[in-house]
Design a protein around this motif. Sequence first.
Motif, PDB file in Angstrom:
ATOM      1  N   ILE A 104      42.679 -57.701 -38.120  1.00 60.48           N
ATOM      2  CA  ILE A 104      43.699 -56.514 -39.674  1.00 60.48           C
ATOM      3  C   ILE A 104      45.056 -56.822 -39.045  1.00 60.48           C
ATOM      4  O   ILE A 104      45.941 -56.866 -40.017  1.00 60.48           O
ATOM      5  CB  ILE A 104      43.863 -55.071 -39.084  1.00 60.48           C
ATOM      6  CG1 ILE A 104      42.301 -54.727 -39.077  1.00 60.48           C
ATOM      7  CG2 ILE A 104      44.540 -53.844 -40.092  1.00 60.48           C
ATOM      8  CD1 ILE A 104      42.326 -53.202 -39.465  1.00 60.48           C
ATOM      9  N   ILE A 105      46.026 -57.402 -37.878  1.00 56.47           N
ATOM     10  CA  ILE A 105      47.527 -57.243 -37.831  1.00 56.47           C
ATOM     11  C   ILE A 105      47.443 -58.794 -38.111  1.00 56.47           C
ATOM     12  O   ILE A 105      48.529 -58.866 -38.875  1.00 56.47           O
ATOM     13  CB  ILE A 105      47.200 -57.581 -36.169  1.00 56.47           C
ATOM     14  CG1 ILE A 105      47.572 -56.157 -35.864  1.00 56.47           C
ATOM     15  CG2 ILE A 105      48.832 -57.948 -35.916  1.00 56.47           C
ATOM     16  CD1 ILE A 105      47.791 -56.703 -33.956  1.00 56.47           C
ATOM     17  N   ARG A 106      46.795 -59.561 -38.256  1.00 55.13           N
ATOM     18  CA  ARG A 106      46.152 -61.342 -38.813  1.00 55.13           C
ATOM     19  C   ARG A 106      46.443 -61.299 -40.872  1.00 55.13           C
ATOM     20  O   ARG A 106      46.867 -62.076 -41.741  1.00 55.13           O
ATOM     21  CB  ARG A 106      45.585 -62.637 -38.349  1.00 55.13           C
ATOM     22  CG  ARG A 106      45.756 -62.046 -36.866  1.00 55.13           C
ATOM     23  CD  ARG A 106      44.646 -63.603 -36.366  1.00 55.13           C
ATOM     24  NE  ARG A 106      43.799 -63.078 -36.423  1.00 55.13           N
ATOM     25  CZ  ARG A 106      42.528 -63.267 -37.361  1.00 55.13           C
ATOM     26  NH1 ARG A 106      43.197 -64.530 -38.176  1.00 55.13           N
ATOM     27  NH2 ARG A 106      41.391 -63.383 -36.657  1.00 55.13           N
ATOM     28  N   ALA A 107      45.824 -60.180 -40.555  1.00 52.15           N
ATOM     29  CA  ALA A 107      46.304 -59.950 -42.856  1.00 52.15           C
ATOM     30  C   ALA A 107      47.061 -59.366 -43.012  1.00 52.15           C
ATOM     31  O   ALA A 107      47.392 -60.098 -44.394  1.00 52.15           O
ATOM     32  CB  ALA A 107      44.428 -59.333 -42.750  1.00 52.15           C
ATOM     33  N   ALA A 471      59.460 -56.323 -39.765  1.00 51.15           N
ATOM     34  CA  ALA A 471      58.832 -55.260 -38.605  1.00 51.15           C
ATOM     35  C   ALA A 471      57.121 -54.803 -38.209  1.00 51.15           C
ATOM     36  O   ALA A 471      57.412 -55.601 -37.174  1.00 51.15           O
ATOM     37  CB  ALA A 471      60.318 -53.924 -37.856  1.00 51.15           C
ATOM     38  N   PHE A 472      56.846 -54.964 -39.213  1.00 58.08           N
ATOM     39  CA  PHE A 472      54.601 -54.981 -39.186  1.00 58.08           C
ATOM     40  C   PHE A 472      54.911 -56.313 -38.951  1.00 58.08           C
ATOM     41  O   PHE A 472      53.981 -56.622 -37.783  1.00 58.08           O
ATOM     42  CB  PHE A 472      54.597 -54.527 -40.243  1.00 58.08           C
ATOM     43  CG  PHE A 472      52.958 -54.319 -40.346  1.00 58.08           C
ATOM     44  CD1 PHE A 472      52.382 -52.448 -40.262  1.00 58.08           C
ATOM     45  CD2 PHE A 472      52.085 -54.960 -40.900  1.00 58.08           C
ATOM     46  CE1 PHE A 472      51.161 -52.655 -39.407  1.00 58.08           C
ATOM     47  CE2 PHE A 472      50.647 -54.708 -40.294  1.00 58.08           C
ATOM     48  CZ  PHE A 472      50.424 -53.434 -40.103  1.00 58.08           C
ATOM     49  N   MET A 473      55.155 -57.169 -39.423  1.00 60.34           N
ATOM     50  CA  MET A 473      55.357 -58.680 -39.710  1.00 60.34           C
ATOM     51  C   MET A 473      55.390 -59.189 -37.873  1.00 60.34           C
ATOM     52  O   MET A 473      54.965 -60.002 -37.208  1.00 60.34           O
ATOM     53  CB  MET A 473      55.150 -59.674 -41.044  1.00 60.34           C
ATOM     54  CG  MET A 473      54.695 -58.666 -42.109  1.00 60.34           C
ATOM     55  SD  MET A 473      55.615 -59.965 -43.215  1.00 60.34           S
ATOM     56  CE  MET A 473      56.781 -60.118 -43.716  1.00 60.34           C
ATOM     57  N   LEU A 474      56.158 -59.338 -37.489  1.00 62.45           N
ATOM     58  CA  LEU A 474      56.704 -59.696 -36.459  1.00 62.45           C
ATOM     59  C   LEU A 474      56.207 -58.825 -35.096  1.00 62.45           C
ATOM     60  O   LEU A 474      56.038 -58.413 -34.158  1.00 62.45           O
ATOM     61  CB  LEU A 474      58.433 -59.345 -36.015  1.00 62.45           C
ATOM     62  CG  LEU A 474      59.690 -59.937 -36.893  1.00 62.45           C
ATOM     63  CD1 LEU A 474      60.693 -60.122 -36.861  1.00 62.45           C
ATOM     64  CD2 LEU A 474      58.968 -61.753 -36.698  1.00 62.45           C
ATOM     65  N   ARG A 475      55.233 -57.546 -35.936  1.00 63.21           N
ATOM     66  CA  ARG A 475      54.338 -56.723 -34.408  1.00 63.21           C
ATOM     67  C   ARG A 475      55.339 -55.511 -33.555  1.00 63.21           C
ATOM     68  O   ARG A 475      54.986 -55.605 -32.689  1.00 63.21           O
ATOM     69  CB  ARG A 475      53.484 -57.617 -33.452  1.00 63.21           C
ATOM     70  CG  ARG A 475      52.557 -58.402 -34.728  1.00 63.21           C
ATOM     71  CD  ARG A 475      51.763 -59.084 -34.061  1.00 63.21           C
ATOM     72  NE  ARG A 475      51.404 -60.376 -34.738  1.00 63.21           N
ATOM     73  CZ  ARG A 475      50.158 -60.925 -34.373  1.00 63.21           C
ATOM     74  NH1 ARG A 475      49.649 -60.929 -33.252  1.00 63.21           N
ATOM     75  NH2 ARG A 475      49.401 -61.765 -35.119  1.00 63.21           N
ATOM     76  N   HIS A 504      53.001 -44.305 -47.224  1.00 66.47           N
ATOM     77  CA  HIS A 504      51.896 -44.126 -46.793  1.00 66.47           C
ATOM     78  C   HIS A 504      50.841 -44.188 -45.507  1.00 66.47           C
ATOM     79  O   HIS A 504      51.166 -43.415 -44.773  1.00 66.47           O
ATOM     80  CB  HIS A 504      51.691 -42.159 -47.713  1.00 66.47           C
ATOM     81  CG  HIS A 504      53.038 -41.312 -47.192  1.00 66.47           C
ATOM     82  ND1 HIS A 504      53.753 -40.948 -48.455  1.00 66.47           N
ATOM     83  CD2 HIS A 504      52.566 -40.118 -47.182  1.00 66.47           C
ATOM     84  CE1 HIS A 504      54.549 -39.919 -48.494  1.00 66.47           C
ATOM     85  NE2 HIS A 504      53.297 -39.590 -47.581  1.00 66.47           N
ATOM     86  N   GLU A 505      50.750 -45.549 -46.073  1.00 66.78           N
ATOM     87  CA  GLU A 505      49.922 -46.577 -46.314  1.00 66.78           C
ATOM     88  C   GLU A 505      49.859 -46.920 -45.367  1.00 66.78           C
ATOM     89  O   GLU A 505      49.218 -46.624 -43.717  1.00 66.78           O
ATOM     90  CB  GLU A 505      48.988 -46.901 -47.057  1.00 66.78           C
ATOM     91  CG  GLU A 505      47.778 -48.260 -46.780  1.00 66.78           C
ATOM     92  CD  GLU A 505      47.477 -49.247 -47.768  1.00 66.78           C
ATOM     93  OE1 GLU A 505      46.955 -50.202 -47.301  1.00 66.78           O
ATOM     94  OE2 GLU A 505      48.442 -49.333 -48.522  1.00 66.78           O
ATOM     95  N   MET A 506      51.139 -47.665 -44.711  1.00 61.72           N
ATOM     96  CA  MET A 506      51.837 -48.336 -43.827  1.00 61.72           C
ATOM     97  C   MET A 506      51.866 -47.472 -42.473  1.00 61.72           C
ATOM     98  O   MET A 506      51.818 -47.533 -41.593  1.00 61.72           O
ATOM     99  CB  MET A 506      52.459 -49.405 -43.825  1.00 61.72           C
ATOM    100  CG  MET A 506      52.289 -50.467 -45.325  1.00 61.72           C
ATOM    101  SD  MET A 506      50.505 -51.494 -45.446  1.00 61.72           S
ATOM    102  CE  MET A 506      51.030 -51.869 -44.059  1.00 61.72           C
ATOM    103  N   CYS A 507      52.589 -46.219 -43.207  1.00 65.78           N
ATOM    104  CA  CYS A 507      52.954 -45.035 -41.786  1.00 65.78           C
ATOM    105  C   CYS A 507      52.354 -45.043 -41.389  1.00 65.78           C
ATOM    106  O   CYS A 507      51.861 -45.231 -39.631  1.00 65.78           O
ATOM    107  CB  CYS A 507      53.035 -44.573 -42.692  1.00 65.78           C
ATOM    108  SG  CYS A 507      53.943 -43.583 -41.174  1.00 65.78           S
ATOM    109  N   ALA A 508      50.736 -44.884 -41.942  1.00 65.71           N
ATOM    110  CA  ALA A 508      49.293 -44.531 -40.456  1.00 65.71           C
ATOM    111  C   ALA A 508      48.626 -45.905 -40.342  1.00 65.71           C
ATOM    112  O   ALA A 508      49.148 -46.122 -39.066  1.00 65.71           O
ATOM    113  CB  ALA A 508      47.970 -43.835 -41.680  1.00 65.71           C
ATOM    114  N   VAL A 509      49.166 -46.233 -40.138  1.00 65.34           N
ATOM    115  CA  VAL A 509      48.468 -48.207 -40.251  1.00 65.34           C
ATOM    116  C   VAL A 509      49.745 -49.070 -38.875  1.00 65.34           C
ATOM    117  O   VAL A 509      48.862 -48.846 -38.245  1.00 65.34           O
ATOM    118  CB  VAL A 509      48.366 -49.310 -40.871  1.00 65.34           C
ATOM    119  CG1 VAL A 509      48.670 -50.789 -40.605  1.00 65.34           C
ATOM    120  CG2 VAL A 509      47.510 -48.969 -42.175  1.00 65.34           C
ATOM    121  N   SER A 510      50.138 -48.633 -38.883  1.00 69.71           N
ATOM    122  CA  SER A 510      51.396 -49.254 -37.859  1.00 69.71           C
ATOM    123  C   SER A 510      51.611 -47.886 -36.912  1.00 69.71           C
ATOM    124  O   SER A 510      51.623 -48.267 -35.666  1.00 69.71           O
ATOM    125  CB  SER A 510      53.010 -49.026 -38.625  1.00 69.71           C
ATOM    126  OG  SER A 510      53.510 -47.737 -39.292  1.00 69.71           O
TER     127      SER A 510
END
Length: 743
Positions: A104-107, A471-475, A504-510
């Motif tokens: 999921i992270i690499r996606a 920031a998400f792609m930089l983890r 909302h989706e990416m807030c939950a995922v992060s």
Amino acid sequence: MTSPDDVTPVKPPPSFSPGAALNVSKARYPEKIQTSQPVISSLSESILGDSPADRRASLSSEFSSRPASPNGRLSHSTSQLSRSGALSPLGFQVDTSDDIRSLIIRAFSPVIGVYASPDTDALVHQKGFKNGFNELIRPFGDKITGKIVIRDSVGSSRTWEDYGVRFVDLDVKKKPPEASKAEPVPSLIQIEQVLDRHVHSIDDPLASWTRGGDTGHGHQPLASPFYKLFLKRLLSTTYPAPHETFVHPVACVIAISSHTPSPLESLRQLYAQTSQGDKRPPQWVYPEYLRYYVLVHDEDRDDITQSTALFDQMKRHFGLHCHMLRLRSNQCVLTDDDSTQFPSCEWLTPSEDLSELGEQETLIDVGTEGSYLFESDVTAIKAFVRELVAQSVIPHMENRVAAWNDQVASRRRGLSGRFMSMSRRWAGFGTGSRSSGGAYGGGSGSNYDPLQGFYKPDAPEAILRKLADYAFMLRDWKLASSTYELVKGDYAHDKAWRYQAGAHEMCAVSTLLNPLASTTKTKLDPIDQLLDTASYSYLTRCSDAQNALRTLVLGVELLKSRGGSASDAAARWAIRILDMGLVGDIGRILISERVSACYASKTGSGGAKWGTRRRKAGMWTVLAADSWLKQGKPNLASICLEESDRLYGDVVDDGKVPLPDIQRFVNNLRNAVQIGYLESQGINDEAEVSSPIELDTEETSEKLDKRSHRKSLIGGGNPLEAAPLTVTRLKSDDEGPRNDDFE
């Protein structure tokens, strides 16, 4: 970013040269059938890690060496569900929590555009790659060689060994007509077609399933290797969308070759086409992304001294974001001493996967083998990709995150920023933004354009979304989740529903990816609310079933990896996917297996059996086995039955299911699996069966078929002939029992 417009031309060196249900009938078969031995090969690796040629070669060799069927193993357990775990091929977990988490992270990796000159593509064509320079370097971006060091927003550094990027060709003229059409998301029907092709192309999946040892936590839950393929194709979107910037280019590789007559002038023209020409990004894409200049030197035909001199000129004119890639122009074949198999790309879109399967079948028919590269070319490409990412792309993204966080986000988080935001919303002042018509959304003082459906790239809302995605792609998931939380209210006020759903989706995922975030039972309510809001907005307000399915699948996997009470929540969201009808026939089976895996991963208190969900997990594996049998895959059904044996054996003392109807159904299903396998092998129907169980499949199946099935978005019947995808809202009161009720 380096621009060639403000530099003086330098003359280059002069010497450059150019499912239907299975009808089961009563029969008797031989008493003893040889028990199959475990074959040391992993279906997950053969399907997901190798090229189609490798998959077929390895699978065909395993099938030819397979001594017998799973019939003998199943016949020993017809009267008892309790099984010895040591004999089960399911001890090897093909998708551990860490593996799925890394997937999921690499996606969500940075996207790098590729734009090469015609002579560069011609050089690559000589090597046997018809789609040019992008096809050559694309697979090497899936995983960067060595460790990548990334600095977060507070200045601390962390190394990653699984970092990757995605290369995307900016020249749409070289793509097939169907690939150049603007599609918002990959089709769910195509994903179902990919699953159907892969499932039915494997003659004997059980022969390729490897049994592994105990991992220290007991036996792991069932995990179908096809589910990993489903997850990859679901996350392999390359169509840019305004509401999220993961597919927007972070950088662009501009490539010329040593055959170019006017190298520096060609670089300027290529740059101009990516900024103001026909290769420029859409108006909702941030235009100030990094340009990286590459000189491809022909080792077989050109002089390295002249190429080195030209490369020095490139660095003086365009800065340090340059690289000289030394490749051989001759085509490599298998008979060469230093030949290496060309790797397959991990992140294929469903349409690309279907096209590759068709091409591979053609190559097999004509006896042609796959592509090969010289070992020196492989080493040079890996070094180029690593230098591009580690020395240019990552520092560029870190600088952008620091600047946007200081200039935009920090002001919004302060008291004055909150006051100005409220003033803009309710009083229409506080910013220099324009006013949009409130009847269409946007409201007074909004930067959102409801007619075109996006924010301009320099609007604060667009910059905050890009900051969160970077920031998400930089983890840096803490900064990402706080930024998504900061901006999602603005999207809701502006009625930018796709932006609001994505935030909302990416807030939950992060939040779930953040290892410091707590997921106790009291902390799961905000996560559930985020997932529910995102899926509802995608489906109801945006008619976007693809992203709704992605939201729920990501929530299921990340909640499952947390364990504890989060496993129950993961199972509930997986059942929600089935209720919404977001997947086709094969997808429903895979999701059913994931429901079982979620329940099976729930551990009891203090090592006791209290609090576990083994019986629920066993029920869902039985349902999956029934569905696999209807798809004509008795071997996959037998795997599910063995998993149900183990799950029920952990909680039932006498090895019998308490409800007689369920026990009778499981016994008849096991006999049907045996018959289905033997029929697929062409064994005589007049043979005898050693099982003492009376076959009563019709009676039990008739009871189970009374369940009310939800209407699927894919449509019934053959998934390859599915109806067009439409979004439907499902009723909950008058449709009868839910799909997960076992009568």
